[in-house]
Design a protein around this motif. Structure first.
Motif, PDB file in Angstrom:
ATOM      1  N   PRO B  46     -32.781  26.151 -39.475  1.00  0.00           N
ATOM      2  CA  PRO B  46     -31.746  26.187 -41.446  1.00  0.00           C
ATOM      3  C   PRO B  46     -31.277  27.387 -40.995  1.00  0.00           C
ATOM      4  CG  PRO B  46     -34.416  25.653 -41.842  1.00  0.00           C
ATOM      5  CD  PRO B  46     -34.021  26.819 -40.444  1.00  0.00           C
ATOM      6  N   LEU B  47     -30.987  28.671 -40.496  1.00  0.00           N
ATOM      7  CA  LEU B  47     -30.591  29.713 -40.501  1.00  0.00           C
ATOM      8  C   LEU B  47     -29.473  29.503 -39.858  1.00  0.00           C
ATOM      9  CD1 LEU B  47     -32.914  32.495 -38.478  1.00  0.00           C
ATOM     10  CD2 LEU B  47     -32.613  31.408 -41.509  1.00  0.00           C
ATOM     11  N   SER B  48     -28.989  28.497 -39.713  1.00  0.00           N
ATOM     12  CA  SER B  48     -27.506  28.370 -39.580  1.00  0.00           C
ATOM     13  C   SER B  48     -26.319  26.424 -39.849  1.00  0.00           C
ATOM     14  CB  SER B  48     -27.088  28.195 -37.716  1.00  0.00           C
ATOM     15  OG  SER B  48     -28.229  27.226 -36.660  1.00  0.00           O
ATOM     16  N   LYS B  49     -27.870  26.481 -40.346  1.00  0.00           N
ATOM     17  CA  LYS B  49     -27.270  25.126 -41.902  1.00  0.00           C
ATOM     18  C   LYS B  49     -27.412  25.438 -42.863  1.00  0.00           C
ATOM     19  CE  LYS B  49     -29.514  23.186 -37.549  1.00  0.00           C
ATOM     20  NZ  LYS B  49     -29.743  24.047 -36.255  1.00  0.00           N
ATOM     21  N   GLY B 125     -18.121  43.522 -39.660  1.00  0.00           N
ATOM     22  CA  GLY B 125     -18.106  42.825 -39.637  1.00  0.00           C
ATOM     23  C   GLY B 125     -18.087  41.900 -38.189  1.00  0.00           C
ATOM     24  N   VAL B 126     -18.547  42.286 -37.496  1.00  0.00           N
ATOM     25  CA  VAL B 126     -19.075  41.467 -36.525  1.00  0.00           C
ATOM     26  C   VAL B 126     -20.676  41.212 -36.211  1.00  0.00           C
ATOM     27  CG1 VAL B 126     -19.265  40.871 -33.364  1.00  0.00           C
ATOM     28  CG2 VAL B 126     -17.439  42.529 -34.764  1.00  0.00           C
ATOM     29  N   LEU B 127     -21.039  40.416 -35.383  1.00  0.00           N
ATOM     30  CA  LEU B 127     -22.256  39.323 -36.806  1.00  0.00           C
ATOM     31  C   LEU B 127     -22.647  38.609 -35.674  1.00  0.00           C
ATOM     32  CD1 LEU B 127     -20.893  40.345 -39.095  1.00  0.00           C
ATOM     33  CD2 LEU B 127     -22.949  39.187 -40.028  1.00  0.00           C
ATOM     34  N   THR B 128     -24.510  38.723 -35.219  1.00  0.00           N
ATOM     35  CA  THR B 128     -25.130  37.263 -34.550  1.00  0.00           C
ATOM     36  C   THR B 128     -25.939  37.093 -35.432  1.00  0.00           C
ATOM     37  OG1 THR B 128     -26.817  39.390 -34.160  1.00  0.00           O
ATOM     38  CG2 THR B 128     -25.108  39.065 -32.459  1.00  0.00           C
ATOM     39  N   ASP B 134     -30.193  38.615 -40.614  1.00  0.00           N
ATOM     40  CA  ASP B 134     -29.072  38.431 -39.596  1.00  0.00           C
ATOM     41  C   ASP B 134     -28.126  36.787 -40.718  1.00  0.00           C
ATOM     42  OD1 ASP B 134     -29.382  40.128 -37.653  1.00  0.00           O
ATOM     43  OD2 ASP B 134     -29.362  38.322 -36.174  1.00  0.00           O
ATOM     44  N   ALA B 135     -29.364  35.665 -41.365  1.00  0.00           N
ATOM     45  CA  ALA B 135     -28.961  34.959 -41.804  1.00  0.00           C
ATOM     46  C   ALA B 135     -28.110  35.824 -43.083  1.00  0.00           C
ATOM     47  CB  ALA B 135     -29.304  34.119 -41.415  1.00  0.00           C
ATOM     48  N   GLU B 136     -29.240  36.937 -43.785  1.00  0.00           N
ATOM     49  CA  GLU B 136     -28.924  36.455 -44.978  1.00  0.00           C
ATOM     50  C   GLU B 136     -27.608  37.524 -45.166  1.00  0.00           C
ATOM     51  OE1 GLU B 136     -32.287  38.739 -45.889  1.00  0.00           O
ATOM     52  OE2 GLU B 136     -32.960  36.932 -47.370  1.00  0.00           O
ATOM     53  N   ALA B 137     -27.608  38.568 -44.606  1.00  0.00           N
ATOM     54  CA  ALA B 137     -26.086  38.972 -43.876  1.00  0.00           C
ATOM     55  C   ALA B 137     -24.718  38.141 -44.094  1.00  0.00           C
ATOM     56  CB  ALA B 137     -25.807  40.023 -43.136  1.00  0.00           C
ATOM     57  N   LEU B 138     -25.361  37.336 -43.140  1.00  0.00           N
ATOM     58  CA  LEU B 138     -23.847  36.034 -42.977  1.00  0.00           C
ATOM     59  C   LEU B 138     -23.917  35.159 -44.441  1.00  0.00           C
ATOM     60  CD1 LEU B 138     -22.040  34.793 -41.241  1.00  0.00           C
ATOM     61  CD2 LEU B 138     -23.865  33.348 -39.938  1.00  0.00           C
ATOM     62  N   ARG B 139     -24.723  34.757 -45.235  1.00  0.00           N
ATOM     63  CA  ARG B 139     -24.533  34.304 -45.904  1.00  0.00           C
ATOM     64  C   ARG B 139     -23.966  35.151 -47.584  1.00  0.00           C
ATOM     65  NH1 ARG B 139     -29.407  31.827 -49.174  1.00  0.00           N
ATOM     66  NH2 ARG B 139     -29.854  33.690 -49.691  1.00  0.00           N
TER      67      ARG B 139
END
Ligand code: FAD
Ligand code: FES
Lengths: 107, 419
Positions: B46-49, B125-128, B134-139
């Motif tokens: 779910p981290l990418s969804k 601003g460059v993320l993996t 990681d997913a929290e940062a991107l979210r």
């Protein structure tokens, strides 16, 4: 909240209270009930949360949609009329008293 | 001799399934699960969804509750790294200074994102995307106003993240060095179809494009992606999804056999008979592929975990599960089963225009794999057929009106025997 009974293939029963917005699958996971793998985490992809709804059960269940119907073609144990994906059964007050049988194997 | 029990390194999908299965099978010795992340084992898909959109909450990610580990007498070491394995004395040294003795050790260390050897990868601003953190940062970044997002890599994680970001209203471009999306994982038919789908959703797809640098602002924030052909794509968020590398450092340093993954035999044993490796980090012999392969999927981690737990409990059997995988992009359900590479013939069934079709792959007339979009029954049935080694011939599959459902027996009524 609903009381749900999970019947294991060896005949033992586990009865737990499950709260909305969980599903019958999640209820098993949260209560450490073996016999439900749920590899896809509840997104109706894997078929490893298969249960047989007890034939005597009169608890009203939501109708099966076409995705659930399709995924049930791939269960490890034979599909029956009473087969459902437990991740597609959201817990509501209405589900109180539901009895499900866990299959011998999920994958 | 007192049992030292089982130590599992890596508290992800495979690690958790190993310890849970050991107890479910009645293993009575000590069981310890070591994870460097501060949280209990959780699911990554779910981290990418759904997790990025907020549809899936924290609670739904967690695979088991705290009480499970207590009730099952499983010791969980959280927020601590296994630093060294001493094979000669069957001991693991932890970063915190602690040590754990084992009879059997299971490596379930997963994989980590690959990076690109180009300047600017350390800009802000460059993320993996691999972990919950990681997913929290991107979210956080995706929940704000529209951004110019550039996704590097058209693999599953890259495309899913692109679809999710697009769905949240961001401007999204995907840059991929290969000429096709998911070139290694999908047939050309499915790959081209999926590329068309992304383009129709308004995602820019630059294929055969090579990134040479990331440019930043004076403040150190990413500003643009530089391509080899001279193009410069403005970007205020860059997501790097260029694949993953198996996490093998511990195994290498311990002197185990390693080569793009910890090398195991068909029972998932490393060259030290007390040590197993499973999931993303393991390279195992696949009967279907005829060589050693590494798979990054929940199915593989989960099924290998069960195989190893059974072996430790004395029920040794080789690992032969049919691989399968799913992906969700936009409202599409993309599912793969078996082996789609190495086919010599494909048959498309269903309706690609209506986003409900499957590509069936054959080698020498035998079904070896299936890719489906919006046809979950095809996927489900193909998985069963592949595990029993049966299936339609290409000619049968090409018959007008062909339906894989004709290969299954209708549901029957009797209640389970133990009713
Ligand atoms: C964003 C994303 C989306 C995905 N989507 C899908 C999907 O849709 N379908 C699918 O099938 N698969 C998907 N996957 C892949 C799937 O999640 C992995 O294949 C699976 O989690 C592998 O399980 P594992 O146990 O091998 O490794 P992991 O689940 O990654 O667990 C490894 C754990 O080991 C820990 N660790 C590593 N080294 C040490 C050490 N030395 N000491 C202590 N701990 C250590 C790591 O921190 C990690 O927590 C996705 C993965 C990602 C990242
Ligand atoms: S959990 Fe995968 S189908 Fe229900």
């Amino acid at each position: 909240m609903a009381k749900i009974t999970y019947l294991h293939p060896n005949g033992t029963a586990t009865v737990v209270d499950v709260q909305a917005p969980n599903t019958v699958m999640r209820g098993a996971k949260l209560n450490n009930i073996d016999g439900i793998e749920a590899q896809c985490g509840g997104s109706a992809q894997c078929g490893t949360c298969h249960v047989y709804v007890d034939e005597q059960s009169t608890v009203p269940l939501p109708p099966m949609d076409s995705v659930e119907d399709d995924v049930l073609y791939g269960t490890a144990c034979p599909r029956r009329e009473s087969s459902r994906l437990s991740c597609q059964l959201p817990v509501t007050e209405e589900l109180d008293g539901l009895v499900v049988h866990l299959p011998e194997a999920q994958s | 001799m007192a049992a030292r029990g089982v130590v599992v390194i890596g508290a992800g999908q495979g690690g958790l399934d190993t310890v849970a299965t050991l107890r479910a099978k009645g293993y009575g010795g000590p069981v310890t699960l070591v994870g460097e992340e501060p949280v209990l084992p959780y699911q990554r898909p779910p981290l990418s969804k759904g997790f990025l959109t907020g549809a899936t909450g924290h609670d739904e990610l967690t695979l088991r509750t705290e009480s499970f580990f207590a009730a099952q007498d499983i010791a969980v070491v959280r927020g601590d790294r296994a630093e060294r394995i001493e094979l000669d004395v069957q001991r693991v040294r932890l970063a915190s200074g602690g040590t754990l003795r084992y009879d059997k050790l299971v490596l379930a260390t997963g994989s980590r994102p690959r990076t690109l050897p180009v300047p600017g990868m350390d800009l802000s601003g460059v993320l993996t995307l691999r972990s919950l953190a990681d997913a929290e940062a991107l979210r956080g970044l995706l929940s704000g106003p529209p951004r110019q997002v550039v996704v590097l890599g058209a693999g599953f994680v890259g495309l899913e993240t692109a679809a999710t970001a697009r769905g949240l209203g961001h401007d999204v471009t995907v840059v991929e060095a290969q000429r096709r999306v998911l070139a290694r994982a999908l047939t050309p038919q499915m790959s081209d179809w999926l590329a068309g789908r992304h383009r129709r959703q308004g995602v820019g797809l630059l294929l055969g494009a090579e990134v040479t640098a990331l440019h930043g602002t004076p403040a150190g924030e990413v500003a643009a992606v530089q391509l080899l052909d001279g193009r410069r794509l403005p970007a205020d968020l860059v997501i790097v999804g260029v694949g993953a590398l198996p996490e093998t450092r511990l195994a290498t340093e311990a002197g185990l056999l390693v080569g793009d993954g910890v090398i195991v035999d068909q029972w998932l044993r490393t060259d030290d008979r007390s040590v197993y490796a499973i999931g993303d980090c393991a390279r195992f012999p696949s009967a279907a592929h005829g060589r050693h392969i590494r798979l990054e999927s929940v199915q593989n981690a989960s099924d290998q975990a069960r195989c190893v737990a059974a072996a430790i409990c004395g029920e040794s059997a080789p690992y032969t599960a049919v691989p399968w995988f799913w992906s969700e992009q936009y409202a599409l359900r993309l599912q793969m089963a078996g082996l789609t590479a190495g086919h010599d013939e494909t048959v498309t069934v269903g309706d690609p225009d209506g986003a409900r079709f499957s590509v069936l792959c054959f080698r020498q007339g035998r079904l070896t794999g299936a890719e489906s979009v919006g046809r979950p029954a095809d996927h489900a049935i193909a998985r069963r057929l592949l595990s029993s080694g049966t299936g339609p011939s290409p000619a049968e599959a090409r018959t007008p009106g062909f339906d894989l459902k004709s290969f299954v027996i209708k549901p029957s009524s009797p209640a389970p025997a133990h009713a």
